[in-house]
Design an enzyme around this catalytic site. Structure first.
Site, PDB file in Angstrom:
ATOM      1  N   SER A 244       0.870  -1.197   0.000  1.00 46.17           N
ATOM      2  CA  SER A 244       0.000   0.000   0.000  1.00 46.17           C
ATOM      3  C   SER A 244       0.894   1.230   0.000  1.00 46.17           C
ATOM      4  O   SER A 244       2.083   1.141   0.349  1.00 46.17           O
ATOM      5  CB  SER A 244      -0.846   0.008   1.282  1.00 46.17           C
ATOM      6  OG  SER A 244      -1.538   1.231   1.435  1.00 46.17           O
TER       7      SER A 244
ATOM      8  N   TYR B  92      -2.211   0.293  10.785  1.00 45.78           N
ATOM      9  CA  TYR B  92      -2.169  -0.180   9.393  1.00 45.78           C
ATOM     10  C   TYR B  92      -0.826   0.157   8.729  1.00 45.78           C
ATOM     11  O   TYR B  92      -0.229  -0.701   8.085  1.00 45.78           O
ATOM     12  CB  TYR B  92      -3.323   0.450   8.615  1.00 45.78           C
ATOM     13  CG  TYR B  92      -3.466  -0.057   7.185  1.00 45.78           C
ATOM     14  CD1 TYR B  92      -3.649  -1.417   6.913  1.00 45.78           C
ATOM     15  CD2 TYR B  92      -3.435   0.824   6.107  1.00 45.78           C
ATOM     16  CE1 TYR B  92      -3.795  -1.871   5.604  1.00 45.78           C
ATOM     17  CE2 TYR B  92      -3.586   0.372   4.800  1.00 45.78           C
ATOM     18  CZ  TYR B  92      -3.762  -0.978   4.541  1.00 45.78           C
ATOM     19  OH  TYR B  92      -3.897  -1.437   3.245  1.00 45.78           O
TER      20      TYR B  92
HETATM   21  P1  NAP Z   1     -11.357  -6.157   0.346  1.00 43.04           P
HETATM   22  O1  NAP Z   1     -12.346  -6.019  -0.759  1.00 43.04           O
HETATM   23  O2  NAP Z   1     -11.820  -5.965   1.749  1.00 43.04           O
HETATM   24  O3  NAP Z   1     -10.621  -7.573   0.194  1.00 43.04           O
HETATM   25  C1  NAP Z   1      -9.846  -8.132   1.236  1.00 43.04           C
HETATM   26  C2  NAP Z   1      -9.725  -9.624   0.996  1.00 43.04           C
HETATM   27  O4  NAP Z   1      -8.883 -10.174   2.009  1.00 43.04           O
HETATM   28  C3  NAP Z   1     -11.065 -10.347   1.057  1.00 43.04           C
HETATM   29  O5  NAP Z   1     -11.145 -11.285   0.011  1.00 43.04           O
HETATM   30  C4  NAP Z   1     -11.014 -11.070   2.405  1.00 43.04           C
HETATM   31  O6  NAP Z   1     -11.730 -12.305   2.318  1.00 43.04           O
HETATM   32  C5  NAP Z   1      -9.518 -11.341   2.523  1.00 43.04           C
HETATM   33  N1  NAP Z   1      -9.109 -11.605   3.894  1.00 43.04           N
HETATM   34  C6  NAP Z   1      -9.216 -10.807   4.982  1.00 43.04           C
HETATM   35  N2  NAP Z   1      -8.788 -11.454   6.078  1.00 43.04           N
HETATM   36  C7  NAP Z   1      -8.401 -12.701   5.664  1.00 43.04           C
HETATM   37  C8  NAP Z   1      -7.896 -13.844   6.331  1.00 43.04           C
HETATM   38  N3  NAP Z   1      -7.687 -13.866   7.659  1.00 43.04           N
HETATM   39  N4  NAP Z   1      -7.612 -14.952   5.602  1.00 43.04           N
HETATM   40  C9  NAP Z   1      -7.835 -14.959   4.257  1.00 43.04           C
HETATM   41  N5  NAP Z   1      -8.318 -13.918   3.568  1.00 43.04           N
HETATM   42  C10 NAP Z   1      -8.603 -12.800   4.277  1.00 43.04           C
HETATM   43  O7  NAP Z   1     -10.168  -5.089   0.160  1.00 43.04           O
HETATM   44  P2  NAP Z   1      -9.086  -4.872  -1.023  1.00 43.04           P
HETATM   45  O8  NAP Z   1      -8.970  -3.418  -1.192  1.00 43.04           O
HETATM   46  O9  NAP Z   1      -9.371  -5.704  -2.205  1.00 43.04           O
HETATM   47  O10 NAP Z   1      -7.774  -5.376  -0.265  1.00 43.04           O
HETATM   48  C11 NAP Z   1      -6.832  -6.258  -0.839  1.00 43.04           C
HETATM   49  C12 NAP Z   1      -5.434  -5.871  -0.403  1.00 43.04           C
HETATM   50  O11 NAP Z   1      -5.118  -4.593  -0.938  1.00 43.04           O
HETATM   51  C13 NAP Z   1      -5.225  -5.769   1.103  1.00 43.04           C
HETATM   52  O12 NAP Z   1      -3.970  -6.318   1.440  1.00 43.04           O
HETATM   53  C14 NAP Z   1      -5.228  -4.260   1.356  1.00 43.04           C
HETATM   54  O13 NAP Z   1      -4.498  -3.930   2.512  1.00 43.04           O
HETATM   55  C15 NAP Z   1      -4.566  -3.782   0.081  1.00 43.04           C
HETATM   56  N6  NAP Z   1      -4.782  -2.387  -0.262  1.00 43.04           N
HETATM   57  C16 NAP Z   1      -6.045  -1.890  -0.443  1.00 43.04           C
HETATM   58  C17 NAP Z   1      -6.220  -0.548  -0.780  1.00 43.04           C
HETATM   59  C18 NAP Z   1      -7.576   0.076  -0.971  1.00 43.04           C
HETATM   60  O14 NAP Z   1      -7.677   1.320  -0.959  1.00 43.04           O
HETATM   61  N7  NAP Z   1      -8.626  -0.697  -1.180  1.00 43.04           N
HETATM   62  C19 NAP Z   1      -5.098   0.278  -0.942  1.00 43.04           C
HETATM   63  C20 NAP Z   1      -3.830  -0.267  -0.770  1.00 43.04           C
HETATM   64  C21 NAP Z   1      -3.682  -1.586  -0.443  1.00 43.04           C
HETATM   65  P3  NAP Z   1     -12.592 -12.999   3.475  1.00 43.04           P
HETATM   66  O15 NAP Z   1     -13.166 -11.905   4.321  1.00 43.04           O
HETATM   67  O16 NAP Z   1     -13.615 -13.778   2.697  1.00 43.04           O
HETATM   68  O17 NAP Z   1     -11.627 -13.885   4.204  1.00 43.04           O
END
Ligand code: NAP
Length: 248
Positions: free
Chosen positions: A135, A148
């Site tokens: 991130s 975070y």
């Molecule tokens: P999201 O839609 O909330 O997706 C998060 C995913 O992680 C979900 O599929 C969730 O699935 C899974 N997850 C959470 N806890 C878990 C666990 N204990 N075991 C296995 N899977 C788990 O958010 P996203 O934005 O796509 O996030 C994906 C990645 O991108 C993350 O690492 C986040 O930190 C990073 N990121 C996001 C942003 C942003 O602005 N959205 C920016 C920078 C980085 P389940 O709940 O079904 O387990």
């Protein structure tokens, strides 16, 4: 899991929504058999059905779950460490230890557990690739975000350390560091408070999950001698973690 010997296998963690789901779809379009893991198996099964992949329950915070998930994989060519997220937005003075534990267990130790277990298979593939979704929070600190930002910094350092430790082995490493992407991320961060989550993206044009998936698809389709070390991607409306151009 029966896969023909010449089919390349990609593993995407946290693929039940957002960036992980979009990445699974992109890699399947590129011809990978994609194995997707997360806790919400009903969602995974629907996605796996769409892309001809394999859905497996995975909780990256649980040793037994990671062992069971990784043991059944016949080969691994690409690993996308995507499972992660944030909980809360609080000054250090008011830090909630349970939120911090969740963020460190999921982003840092989750990435460690899965990567460590799959490294031998990635090396054996002869042309492995590890993509870790960190991130902009892995690059800078911001007020109220220390739980975070510290977890994302640690996850990034774990990933970057492997770049040196694996030198000479047939495994490439790419860190993708996104800014604001409209997914379920903010809904999770604010415990399902949709109004608060929507405010994060108010008046900007955020990235969507497919924008990040496109980048991962590009990385995965480079020739094997090309290592893209790090990509930082933000919406045009975002200059840094906390600095946005908003029309409202
Ligand atoms: P999201 O839609 O909330 O997706 C998060 C995913 O992680 C979900 O599929 C969730 O699935 C899974 N997850 C959470 N806890 C878990 C666990 N204990 N075991 C296995 N899977 C788990 O958010 P996203 O934005 O796509 O996030 C994906 C990645 O991108 C993350 O690492 C986040 O930190 C990073 N990121 C996001 C942003 C942003 O602005 N959205 C920016 C920078 C980085 P389940 O709940 O079904 O387990």
């Amino acid at each position: 899991m029966i896969i023909s010997p010449d089919t390349r296998v990609a593993v995407v963690t946290g693929a039940s929504s957002g960036i992980g789901e979009a990445t699974a779809r992109t890699l399947a379009d590129q011809g990978f058999h994609v194995v997707i893991g997360a806790r919400r198996v009903d969602r995974l099964e629907k996605i796996a059905g769409d892309i001809g992949g394999t859905a497996l329950e995975l909780d990256v915070t649980d040793d037994d779950s990671v062992d069971a998930f990784t043991a059944v994989l016949p080969r691994v060519d690409v690993l996308v460490n995507n499972a992660g997220g944030a909980k809360g937005l609080a000054p250090v003075l008011d830090a909630d230890l349970d939120d911090w534990r969740w963020m460190w267990e999921t982003n840092v130790l989750g990435t460690l557990r899965v990567t460590r277990a799959l490294l031998p298979k990635l090396v054996d593939s002869g042309n492995g690739l590890i993509v870790t979704i960190t991130s902009v929070a892995a690059l800078e600190a911001y007020d109220n975000g220390a739980g975070y930002t510290s977890a994302k910094h640690a996850q990034a350092v774990l990933h970057r350390t492997l770049r040196g430790e694996l030198l000479g082995k047939p495994v490439r490493l790419t860190e993708v560091a996104p800014g604001a992407v409209e997914t379920e991320f903010s809904l999770v961060r604010f415990e399902g408070d949709k109004e608060r989550a929507d405010k994060v993206y108010e008046g900007i044009t955020p990235l969507v999950a497919a924008d990040v998936a496109d980048i991962i698809g590009f990385v995965a389709s480079r020739p094997s001698h090309v290592n893209i070390d790090q990509i930082v991607v933000k919406p045009r409306d975002q200059a840094s973690s906390g600095r946005f151009h908003r029309t409202t």
